[in-house]
Design an enzyme around this catalytic site. Structure first.
Site, PDB file in Angstrom:
ATOM      1  N   ASP A  33       0.828  -1.200   0.000  1.00 59.66           N
ATOM      2  CA  ASP A  33       0.000   0.000   0.000  1.00 59.66           C
ATOM      3  C   ASP A  33       0.867   1.257   0.000  1.00 59.66           C
ATOM      4  O   ASP A  33       1.942   1.291   0.597  1.00 59.66           O
ATOM      5  CB  ASP A  33      -0.900  -0.003   1.246  1.00 59.66           C
ATOM      6  CG  ASP A  33      -2.071   0.940   1.101  1.00 59.66           C
ATOM      7  OD1 ASP A  33      -2.331   1.408  -0.026  1.00 59.66           O
ATOM      8  OD2 ASP A  33      -2.723   1.227   2.117  1.00 59.66           O
ATOM      9  N   ASN A  81      -9.686  -2.560  -7.212  1.00 57.61           N
ATOM     10  CA  ASN A  81      -8.857  -1.730  -8.091  1.00 57.61           C
ATOM     11  C   ASN A  81      -9.476  -1.542  -9.470  1.00 57.61           C
ATOM     12  O   ASN A  81      -9.065  -0.630 -10.211  1.00 57.61           O
ATOM     13  CB  ASN A  81      -7.460  -2.342  -8.245  1.00 57.61           C
ATOM     14  CG  ASN A  81      -6.625  -2.253  -6.975  1.00 57.61           C
ATOM     15  OD1 ASN A  81      -5.701  -3.031  -6.778  1.00 57.61           O
ATOM     16  ND2 ASN A  81      -6.955  -1.311  -6.098  1.00 57.61           N
TER      17      ASN A  81
END
Length: 308
Positions: A33, A81
């Protein structure tokens, strides 16, 4: 001067951490991340952050092999995503294609016999990404010294849902008895080839959540979790070694807890069962460092209390 001093201190700390580590987790899973936030902070575009993160991925693969990790799973592209802006998504797909093919052809991958596998709902990905996954898998399929899983179009809930639907269909068709459904039945339907239980999850970027990642293999195995603040492109070997140390401390604590529980349990058993039970406790105690072993006198104390 300050930069030189910082490097020296960091190098010394890495050596200290390496000396403190006596064993490594078998399977490490990483939530990478912070690529986009890293790029934004530097005034770059999101694809620049993803490319910087790809360089960290290569280093982490080497660190895992250095300490004895046998399997690494990277959360490269989640089902969420797909909701990102099209231009960012396409740039990420291009980078995935490039890196998958690059890894598949790299000498270090073949020298270390790294098996590359894609896990997730691969069919949802563009054809060029699917082709790159197939290329990497076919080039490394015969290796088994180290496994690198790339989680693509991956979502833990979706993974378990698909497995449950598969089992339900076979039960409805009479091909599987409900009583025959066990852990192995589910695991065979999660992936084409087995994935080890996860021992350690690492998440960068500051968020303290595991984001629907490998729930069967991580939560089911009570994996240790290490959260850290650096964005993925900034993740260092020091951070990695701290994560491994967190896993070790958790394992030591868990072994001590099991040993204490076993000693308490002995207080409730009868004399004929005591000899066998003592051997169980002995095995628990022998697995601990000498200074961490629970006192055997606690056994007699517990038994005396129980029989009064």
């Amino acid at each position: 001067m300050n930069r030189w001093l910082h490097r020296r201190v960091r190098s010394a700390y890495e050596r200290l951490l390496a000396r403190e580590i006596s064993g490594a987790p078998t399977h490490v899973a990483v939530i990478q991340d912070g690529n986009r936030r890293y790029a934004k902070r530097r005034g770059d575009d999101a694809p620049d952050g993803h490319r910087a993160g790809a360089e960290t991925t290569e280093r982490v693969l080497e660190w895992c092999q250095d300490v004895g990790v046998e399997e690494l799973t990277l959360y490269a592209f989640s089902t969420e995503n797909f909701d990102r802006p099209p231009e960012e998504r396409e740039a990420l797909f291009d980078l995935l294609c490039e890196k998958l093919r690059e890894f598949a052809d790299a000498d270090r991958v073949h020298d270390n016999e790294v098996c590359i596998r894609g896990i997730g709902d691969i069919d949802r990905l563009p054809e060029r990404v699917r082709d790159a996954v197939n290329y990497a898998e076919s080039r490394t399929r015969e290796y088994d010294r180290f496994v690198l899983n790339i989680a693509l179009a991956y979502g833990g809930r979706n993974e378990l849902l698909c497995a449950a639907r598969s089992v339900s269909r076979d039960v409805a068709d009479g091909e599987l008895e409900p009583e025959a459904v066990d852990v192995e039945t589910i695991e065979r339907r999660l992936y084409d080839r087995p994935v080890r239980d996860v021992d350690l999850i690492i998440r960068t970027g500051g968020d303290e959540r595991t984001s629907n990642f490998l729930p069967w293999h991580a939560n089911g195995n009570e994996a240790a979790v290490f959260f850290c603040t650096p964005y993925w492109p900034e993740f260092s070997k020091t951070d990695f070694l701290r994560a491994v140390r967190t896993y070790e401390h958790r394992e030591q604590s868990w072994r001590r807890t099991r040993a204490r529980r076993a000693i308490a349990l002995l207080g409730a058993v009868s004399e004929p069962e005591l000899a066998d039970a003592r051997s169980v406790v002995s095995r628990f105690r022998d697995s601990l460092p000498r200074g961490e072993r629970p006192d055997e006198d606690a056994l007699e104390s517990n038994r005396t209390t129980e029989t009064r």
